[in-house]
Design a protein around this motif. Structure first.
Motif, mmCIF file in Angstrom:
data_model
loop_
_atom_site.group_PDB
_atom_site.id
_atom_site.type_symbol
_atom_site.label_atom_id
_atom_site.label_comp_id
_atom_site.label_asym_id
_atom_site.label_seq_id
_atom_site.Cartn_x
_atom_site.Cartn_y
_atom_site.Cartn_z
ATOM 1 N N SER A 165 0.843 -1.255 0.153
ATOM 2 C CA SER A 165 -0.091 -0.078 0.084
ATOM 3 C C SER A 165 0.928 1.412 0.061
ATOM 4 O O SER A 165 1.958 1.081 -0.019
ATOM 5 C CB SER A 165 -0.851 -0.086 1.145
ATOM 6 N N ARG A 166 0.183 2.363 0.086
ATOM 7 C CA ARG A 166 0.940 3.642 0.125
ATOM 8 C C ARG A 166 1.668 4.010 -0.963
ATOM 9 O O ARG A 166 2.975 4.678 -0.749
ATOM 10 C CB ARG A 166 1.459 3.729 1.439
ATOM 11 N N ASP A 208 5.616 21.927 -4.113
ATOM 12 C CA ASP A 208 5.542 21.649 -2.695
ATOM 13 C C ASP A 208 4.005 21.156 -2.203
ATOM 14 O O ASP A 208 4.057 20.526 -1.278
ATOM 15 C CB ASP A 208 5.874 23.136 -1.929
ATOM 16 N N ASP A 209 3.059 21.398 -2.929
ATOM 17 C CA ASP A 209 1.715 21.029 -2.581
ATOM 18 C C ASP A 209 1.644 19.351 -2.848
ATOM 19 O O ASP A 209 1.357 18.780 -1.901
ATOM 20 C CB ASP A 209 0.717 21.940 -3.205
ATOM 21 N N ALA A 210 2.363 18.866 -3.812
ATOM 22 C CA ALA A 210 2.381 17.606 -4.064
ATOM 23 C C ALA A 210 3.157 16.812 -2.930
ATOM 24 O O ALA A 210 2.755 15.881 -2.569
ATOM 25 C CB ALA A 210 2.843 17.228 -5.403
ATOM 26 N N ARG A 215 3.939 13.213 1.644
ATOM 27 C CA ARG A 215 4.199 13.226 3.052
ATOM 28 C C ARG A 215 2.797 12.649 3.810
ATOM 29 O O ARG A 215 3.022 11.807 4.993
ATOM 30 C CB ARG A 215 4.583 14.476 3.809
ATOM 31 N N ALA A 216 1.660 13.113 3.780
ATOM 32 C CA ALA A 216 0.490 12.783 4.392
ATOM 33 C C ALA A 216 -0.004 11.391 3.945
ATOM 34 O O ALA A 216 -0.663 10.777 4.887
ATOM 35 C CB ALA A 216 -0.521 13.713 4.419
ATOM 36 N N HIS A 217 0.225 10.887 2.718
ATOM 37 C CA HIS A 217 -0.417 9.753 2.326
ATOM 38 C C HIS A 217 0.258 8.568 1.758
ATOM 39 O O HIS A 217 -0.094 7.679 1.499
ATOM 40 C CB HIS A 217 -1.619 10.068 1.193
ATOM 41 N N VAL A 436 0.430 5.626 12.097
ATOM 42 C CA VAL A 436 0.918 6.919 11.294
ATOM 43 C C VAL A 436 -0.266 7.539 10.466
ATOM 44 O O VAL A 436 -0.416 8.813 10.552
ATOM 45 C CB VAL A 436 2.122 6.608 10.329
ATOM 46 N N PHE A 437 -0.893 6.729 9.508
ATOM 47 C CA PHE A 437 -1.887 7.353 8.486
ATOM 48 C C PHE A 437 -3.254 7.167 9.224
ATOM 49 O O PHE A 437 -4.107 7.940 8.851
ATOM 50 C CB PHE A 437 -1.990 6.606 7.366
ATOM 51 N N ASP A 438 -3.586 6.357 10.098
ATOM 52 C CA ASP A 438 -4.718 6.067 10.928
ATOM 53 C C ASP A 438 -4.468 6.084 12.191
ATOM 54 O O ASP A 438 -4.139 4.919 12.785
ATOM 55 C CB ASP A 438 -5.476 4.979 10.453
ATOM 56 N N LYS A 439 -4.691 6.995 13.063
ATOM 57 C CA LYS A 439 -4.153 7.191 14.422
ATOM 58 C C LYS A 439 -5.348 6.749 15.434
ATOM 59 O O LYS A 439 -5.129 6.534 16.798
ATOM 60 C CB LYS A 439 -3.815 8.467 14.833
#
Length: 458
Positions: A165-166, A208-210, A215-217, A436-439
């Protein structure tokens, strides 16, 4: 009785562009001579630099087989300057010469309709240059480097490192438009066969948005674009503390341009810029970057072929060829594609078939495996060549030197490991680390595969 191996060129073409007549070949059998017309539809620039010398060398290498099979090969040419007229040129060539097979280096856009014409006429089309495939191109055999075969290699990498994944895909709009086979759609589809993947497509105007989205996903990141774009993304990732070993970045630089010495950049150091070797600490950040390229054969046959191609282009055409992997590999693959077709044709004729038995010839081209100047030639069920790839990693961290650590053998769908990847934290990065992705809960429950498109101006 001695039968000459006849090599003719269309009268409209200058003699320097035609295949050089070969030495007479002896037909030792009593079989009647079979004439085979090769219809060559190619851009003028490619005829002189890529296809002409490769065609000549292939026909010379085939002379003994052609002689034993009582085949007389006759190339005829139709060249064009713009892909929009390629199909029209192919129709003119067909009307004038009634070819038995079409050859060419193709175009990389919908303007190239030769593949559809070949299917309508029931003629094999052997091509190796620009890659564009339509479902209607049923008789086209692509013998050259196709990014479409990369999916199997990446799937094996994911399996080895337990990544399910990811995966994030970042590509420039220019890369998507100019290289439709590198748009990663096939790769993404192959990876998405895993049940844990969820597809999404995001567009960002600014890198930078990408990078913040990645970083988040994401965790396993694939990048397609210029080396300048890659350096910018890695710099932004470094600022976001993403080059500490938690993420892995794959740069799909299939023709290895970032690994070539150019300007002030040394060979095998993609973190250096062409203008200056001082790039603000990117050497350390690039330890998390792996580069994937096509595999360039290291055999004596390949080197001799390239040497002869360069010599003949200079001697006969007055053309000095460049040393890019793209040109060398395409020329070699075209050579091998023609050899494969002739082998399949000879087998078909030996079994009582005819030179116009296209379905039978194509089936044999998919079944045969031959050793060409570019290595083992194997055509898959989609009529694309199973290409070999190399995986490069930074093996000397102090100098920032890259080296091949794995070689993917396309004909066997197997990875040969020749070195080790020096992971930044000493171990393979996790694609979906717990909490990390789902706390909420004891583990991450969401998975995703994201395709990012960086728009012009990024």
């Amino acid at each position: 009785m001695a039968w000459p191996l006849l090599l003719f060129a269309a009268l409209a073409l200058p003699p320097s562009a035609a295949a050089r007549p070969s030495a007479p070949a002896t037909n030792s059998s009593s079989s009647p001579l079979t004439n085979v017309t090769l219809g060559v539809v190619v851009a003028e620039r490619d005829l002189r630099s890529l296809l002409g010398p490769a065609l000549e060398l292939a026909l010379e290498a085939l002379e003994p087989q052609l002689s034993r099979a009582a085949l007389c090969v006759r190339p005829v040419y139709a060249s064009y300057r713009d892909c929009s007229v390629a199909a029209e040129k192919s129709e003119t060539l067909k009307a004038a010469h009634s070819p038995d097979v079409l050859l060419g280096l193709g175009c990389d856009s919908e303007d190239d309709d030769v593949g559809r014409r070949a299917s309508d006429w029931g003629l094999p089309l052997v091509t190796a240059g620009h890659y564009y495939r339509d479902p209607e191109f049923k008789t086209m055999v692509y013998a050259g480097p196709a990014g479409s075969t990369l999916a199997v290699f990446l799937t094996l990498l994911h399996r080895r490192f337990n990544w399910t994944s990811r995966a994030a895909f970042a590509l420039s709009r220019a890369a998507e438009n100019s290289h439709p086979d590198h748009s990663l759609l096939r790769i993404r589809k192959r990876l998405l066969d895993a049940p844990k993947f969820i597809g999404a497509r995001k567009k960002y105007r600014r890198p930078d948005d990408a990078v913040r989205f990645i970083r988040a996903h994401g965790r396993v990141v694939y990048i397609v674009g210029s080396v300048e774009m890659v350096r910018r993304i890695i710099h932004l990732a470094q600022v976001q503390n993403m080059t500490n070993g938690d993420y892995v970045f794959f740069y799909l630089d299939l023709f290895g341009e970032s690994l070539r010495a150019e300007g002030h950049r040394e060979a095998a150091k993609p973190w250096q810029s062409m203008e200056s070797q001082e790039v603000g600490g990117l050497r350390e950040a690039f330890q998390t970057v792996l580069v994937i390229t096509y595999h360039e054969p290291q055999t004596t046959e390949y080197r001799q072929f390239q040497s002869q191609r360069n010599l003949r282009a200079q001697r006969d055409l007055g053309v000095a060829l460049n040393d890019s992997l793209q040109e060398k590999l395409v020329a070699g693959c075209f050579h091998d594609g023609l050899v494969l077709y002739i082998r399949a044709l000879i087998e078909t004729l030996d079994e009582g078939g005819s030179k116009r038995d296209t379905s039978r010839i194509l089936k044999k081209m998919r079944r045969l495996k031959i050793q060409g100047v570019t290595g083992t030639v194997s055509i898959n069920g989609k009529n694309d060549r199973e290409m070999d790839f190399d995986l490069w990693a930074m093996v000397n961290v102090e100098r920032g030197q890259y080296q091949v650590v794995a070689h993917y053998v396309g004909s066997e769908q197997r990875i040969n490991w020749t070195g080790q990847i020096h992971w930044k934290k000493g171990e393979v990065p996790l694609d979906n680390p717990p909490c990390v992705f789902d706390k909420v809960g004891s583990s991450c429950g969401k998975h995703g595969c994201f395709l990012l498109v960086l728009l012009p101006g990024s």
